[in-house]
Design a protein around this motif. Structure first.
Motif, short mmCIF file in Angstrom:
data_model
loop_
_atom_site.label_atom_id
_atom_site.label_comp_id
_atom_site.label_asym_id
_atom_site.label_seq_id
_atom_site.Cartn_x
_atom_site.Cartn_y
_atom_site.Cartn_z
N GLY A 82 0.84 -1.20 0.00
CA GLY A 82 0.00 0.00 0.00
C GLY A 82 0.88 1.24 0.00
N ASN A 83 1.89 1.26 0.84
CA ASN A 83 2.80 2.41 0.92
C ASN A 83 3.63 2.57 -0.35
OD1 ASN A 83 2.91 4.09 3.46
ND2 ASN A 83 2.72 2.04 4.33
N VAL A 84 4.08 1.44 -0.90
CA VAL A 84 4.89 1.51 -2.13
C VAL A 84 4.06 2.15 -3.23
CG1 VAL A 84 5.93 0.10 -3.96
CG2 VAL A 84 6.39 -0.45 -1.55
N ILE A 85 2.82 1.72 -3.35
CA ILE A 85 1.96 2.25 -4.43
C ILE A 85 1.63 3.72 -4.17
CG2 ILE A 85 -0.34 2.01 -5.47
CD1 ILE A 85 0.16 -1.01 -5.41
N CYS A 86 1.36 4.05 -2.91
CA CYS A 86 1.11 5.47 -2.59
C CYS A 86 2.32 6.32 -2.99
CB CYS A 86 0.85 5.64 -1.09
SG CYS A 86 -0.78 5.11 -0.62
N GLY A 87 3.52 5.81 -2.71
CA GLY A 87 4.75 6.55 -3.07
C GLY A 87 4.79 6.82 -4.57
N HIS A 108 -4.12 1.83 -14.15
CA HIS A 108 -3.76 2.51 -15.39
C HIS A 108 -2.59 3.48 -15.15
CE1 HIS A 108 -4.36 4.21 -19.32
NE2 HIS A 108 -4.35 5.43 -18.78
N LYS A 109 -2.66 4.21 -14.03
CA LYS A 109 -1.58 5.17 -13.73
C LYS A 109 -0.25 4.47 -13.52
CE LYS A 109 -4.06 8.92 -11.43
NZ LYS A 109 -4.51 9.41 -10.13
N LEU A 110 -0.29 3.30 -12.86
CA LEU A 110 0.95 2.62 -12.48
C LEU A 110 1.59 1.86 -13.64
CD1 LEU A 110 -0.04 1.02 -9.05
CD2 LEU A 110 1.50 2.96 -9.41
N GLY A 111 0.79 1.37 -14.56
CA GLY A 111 1.32 0.47 -15.59
C GLY A 111 1.64 -0.88 -14.96
N ASP A 112 2.52 -1.64 -15.63
CA ASP A 112 2.81 -3.00 -15.14
C ASP A 112 3.98 -2.99 -14.17
OD1 ASP A 112 0.82 -4.09 -16.61
OD2 ASP A 112 2.11 -4.49 -18.35
N LEU A 113 3.76 -3.56 -13.00
CA LEU A 113 4.83 -3.71 -12.01
C LEU A 113 5.01 -5.19 -11.71
CD1 LEU A 113 3.64 -1.05 -9.37
CD2 LEU A 113 5.44 -0.76 -11.09
N THR A 114 6.22 -5.56 -11.28
CA THR A 114 6.44 -6.93 -10.80
C THR A 114 7.07 -6.83 -9.41
OG1 THR A 114 6.75 -7.78 -13.02
CG2 THR A 114 7.61 -9.13 -11.22
N PHE A 115 6.46 -7.51 -8.46
CA PHE A 115 7.00 -7.57 -7.11
C PHE A 115 7.69 -8.93 -6.94
CE2 PHE A 115 3.32 -4.72 -6.80
CZ PHE A 115 3.97 -3.58 -6.33
N ALA A 126 1.54 -14.16 0.72
CA ALA A 126 0.93 -12.84 0.97
C ALA A 126 1.34 -11.85 -0.12
CB ALA A 126 1.34 -12.33 2.35
N VAL A 127 2.61 -11.86 -0.54
CA VAL A 127 3.04 -10.95 -1.62
C VAL A 127 2.27 -11.27 -2.90
CG1 VAL A 127 4.99 -10.30 -3.12
CG2 VAL A 127 5.34 -10.52 -0.65
N ALA A 128 2.15 -12.56 -3.20
CA ALA A 128 1.44 -12.97 -4.41
C ALA A 128 -0.02 -12.53 -4.35
CB ALA A 128 1.52 -14.49 -4.56
N TRP A 129 -0.63 -12.69 -3.20
CA TRP A 129 -2.05 -12.36 -3.02
C TRP A 129 -2.29 -10.85 -3.12
CZ3 TRP A 129 -4.83 -9.73 0.89
CH2 TRP A 129 -6.21 -9.93 0.87
N VAL A 130 -1.44 -10.07 -2.47
CA VAL A 130 -1.64 -8.61 -2.50
C VAL A 130 -1.32 -8.07 -3.89
CG1 VAL A 130 -1.05 -6.38 -1.45
CG2 VAL A 130 -1.12 -8.42 -0.02
N ALA A 131 -0.26 -8.59 -4.52
CA ALA A 131 0.08 -8.14 -5.89
C ALA A 131 -1.12 -8.38 -6.80
CB ALA A 131 1.31 -8.87 -6.40
N ARG A 132 -1.73 -9.54 -6.67
CA ARG A 132 -2.89 -9.82 -7.52
C ARG A 132 -4.05 -8.87 -7.24
NH1 ARG A 132 -5.59 -15.51 -9.13
NH2 ARG A 132 -6.97 -15.34 -7.37
N GLN A 133 -4.26 -8.55 -5.96
CA GLN A 133 -5.32 -7.59 -5.62
C GLN A 133 -5.12 -6.28 -6.36
OE1 GLN A 133 -7.83 -7.99 -2.95
NE2 GLN A 133 -7.24 -10.12 -3.27
N PHE A 134 -3.83 -5.88 -6.49
CA PHE A 134 -3.52 -4.62 -7.15
C PHE A 134 -3.37 -4.79 -8.68
CE2 PHE A 134 -1.46 -3.22 -2.92
CZ PHE A 134 -2.63 -2.60 -2.51
N GLY A 135 -3.67 -5.99 -9.17
CA GLY A 135 -3.59 -6.25 -10.62
C GLY A 135 -2.16 -6.30 -11.13
N GLN A 136 -1.20 -6.64 -10.24
CA GLN A 136 0.21 -6.66 -10.63
C GLN A 136 0.78 -8.08 -10.53
OE1 GLN A 136 1.32 -4.13 -12.04
NE2 GLN A 136 0.18 -2.37 -11.24
N GLU A 185 10.43 -4.77 -8.12
CA GLU A 185 10.40 -4.17 -6.76
C GLU A 185 10.52 -5.32 -5.75
OE1 GLU A 185 10.10 -0.82 -4.58
OE2 GLU A 185 8.87 -0.56 -6.38
N ILE A 186 11.56 -5.30 -4.92
CA ILE A 186 11.69 -6.38 -3.93
C ILE A 186 10.92 -6.01 -2.66
CG2 ILE A 186 13.97 -5.61 -3.09
CD1 ILE A 186 14.48 -8.79 -2.84
#
Ligand code: PLP
Length: 402
Positions: A82-87, A108-115, A126-136, A185-186
């Motif tokens: 959440g904080n990374v995306i806010c940044g 749309h604003k962020l484009g494609d990210l990979t965590f 948890a990383v996989a689940w949250v990334a998917r929630q954000f469409g990443q 993004e690690i």
């Protein structure tokens, strides 16, 4: 079992970790509450077990219910990502919600990210689940020998899960290299030189556990804990909760025991060296407590564990197995708790600590007696169901004969 008591704990001398203050914790909780899947996890009083063991109360905060992920780790990752995306959007997390960050507009604003991350299983899921929630996208690296079910659980969220040839610490190195090579993004749940912001957000996210416990104790009119047993891998979860309590109680918090597996006891080892620095342990880190199989302490967590914990404990695997069986087959009147290897070690530890004559000195030093109320965090459910049944049904990893 081996113990070190922290005779240097000095509530007045040690500087409080203000980044784990109650205010910071409330910020994380408010963001987590904005997720549709957020729900308070149960706090379970095991009164019959407490009587049998010889203490006044046992309370288990059951994080296996957290966000449908069977472990507590989603708390840290939601707040960190959440904080990374806010940044990236140039906004602050207090001004937004999880649902807005999931929206098509943000996507749309962020484009494609990979965590990317390295994990024993729970953090990566948890990383996989949250990334998917954000469409990443997410790419998750696991140490050799990772349980098939833990790998599958990551793949089920659409992430790539890669089992490496390395132990946990070397898998972290690999994830770092892959992130640098590919511009990913690690999102790691441990810190190193120059990499502290994301692990701090992760730890702040974990403090929700004790924020909820405080409320639950008041509502359920339960006695306040006098002791807490916190299990440590890199020490992030234990450091976060202890840091939060240190702030809340201004260093005069309940007695805190930090517990680790014998083969991956890096916090215990650092305490035994005693030069105030974190120290790594090496080797295969083999233990059934996969979530705790880490050789290198999280440095930002270590300083809190060093300054504010009362004792460090190193345990063989049978202690965790005993805890799993105790929680799976409750005494009449108590509730059953499904607890995995890394979740149950504290209960196994308390039962042996209270019953074995050889530990009477430690018991009295830690003031563990019939007036004690002990809090445990069941950090995972049956995340490896095959091993869970081998232990609980078939008695694998029995107590040694005396
Ligand atoms: C179930 C479980 N419990 C405890 C921990 C320990 O957390 P930390 O590595 O922050 O010490 C982990 C870490 O992955 C875990 O998966």
């Amino acid at each position: 079992m081996k113990f070190i008591c922290n005779d240097a704990r000095n509530p007045d001398a040690n500087e409080l970790p203000l980044w784990l203050s109650v205010n910071e914790s409330v910020k994380a909780l408010n963001f987590q509450k904005s997720m549709s899947g957020y729900a308070v996890t149960p706090l379970i009083a095991l009164n019959r077990l407490a009587e049998a063991v010889g203490v006044a109360g046992i309370a288990v905060k059951d994080e296996s219910y957290r966000l449908g992920l069977n472990a507590f780790k989603g708390l840290g990752v939601t707040y960190a990502l959440g904080n990374v995306i806010c940044g990236k959007l140039g906004i602050i997390i207090e001004d937004t919600t999880f649902d807005y960050l999931k929206s098509a507009e943000v996507r749309h604003k962020l484009g494609d990210l990979t965590f990317t991350t390295a994990t024993d299983g729970n953090h990566g899921r948890a990383v996989a689940w949250v990334a998917r929630q954000f469409g990443q996208k997410a790419v998750v690296y696991l140490p050799k020998g990772s349980a098939a079910r833990r790998v599958e659980a990551i793949r089920e969220t659409g992430a790539q899960a890669i089992v490496t040839e390395f132990n946990y610490d070397d898998t972290v190195q690999l994830a770092k290299e892959k992130a640098a090579e590919n511009g990913w993004e690690i999102v790691q749940d441990t810190a190193w030189d120059g990499y502290t912001r994301i692990p701090q957000w992760i730890m702040q996210g974990y403090t929700t556990i004790l924020g909820e416990v405080g409320e639950q104790i008041r509502h359920m009119e339960m006695p306040e804990p006098t002791h807490i047993v916190l299990q440590a891998g890199v020490g992030g979860m234990a450091g976060a909760l202890l840091g939060y309590w240190a702030n809340l109680y201004e260093g005069k918090h309940p007695v805190t025991l930090i517990v680790e597996p014998d083969n991956a006891a890096c916090i215990f080892h650092s305490a035994s060296v005693g030069d105030r620095e974190p120290h790594q342990v090496y080797g295969s880190l083999e233990t059934i407590m996969a979530g705790l199989a880490c050789g290198e302490p999280n440095p930002i967590a270590w300083s809190i564990l060093r300054d504010f914990a009362d004792a460090y404990v190193s345990c063989p695997d049978y202690v965790a197995a005993r805890g799993m069986r105790m929680l799976a087959s409750p005494l009449e009147g108590d509730q059953r708790v499904i607890s995995g290897e890394s979740g149950a070690v504290g209960i196994g530890l308390l039962s042996l600590l209270m019953s074995e004559p050889e530990f009477s000195g430690i018991r009295s030093k830690l003031k563990l007696d019939q007036d004690s109320v002990v809090l445990f965090i069941n950090t995972e459910g049956d995340t490896d169901p095959v091993l869970y049944r081998q232990i609980v049904w078939d008695g694998k990893y029995p107590m040694p004969q005396r």
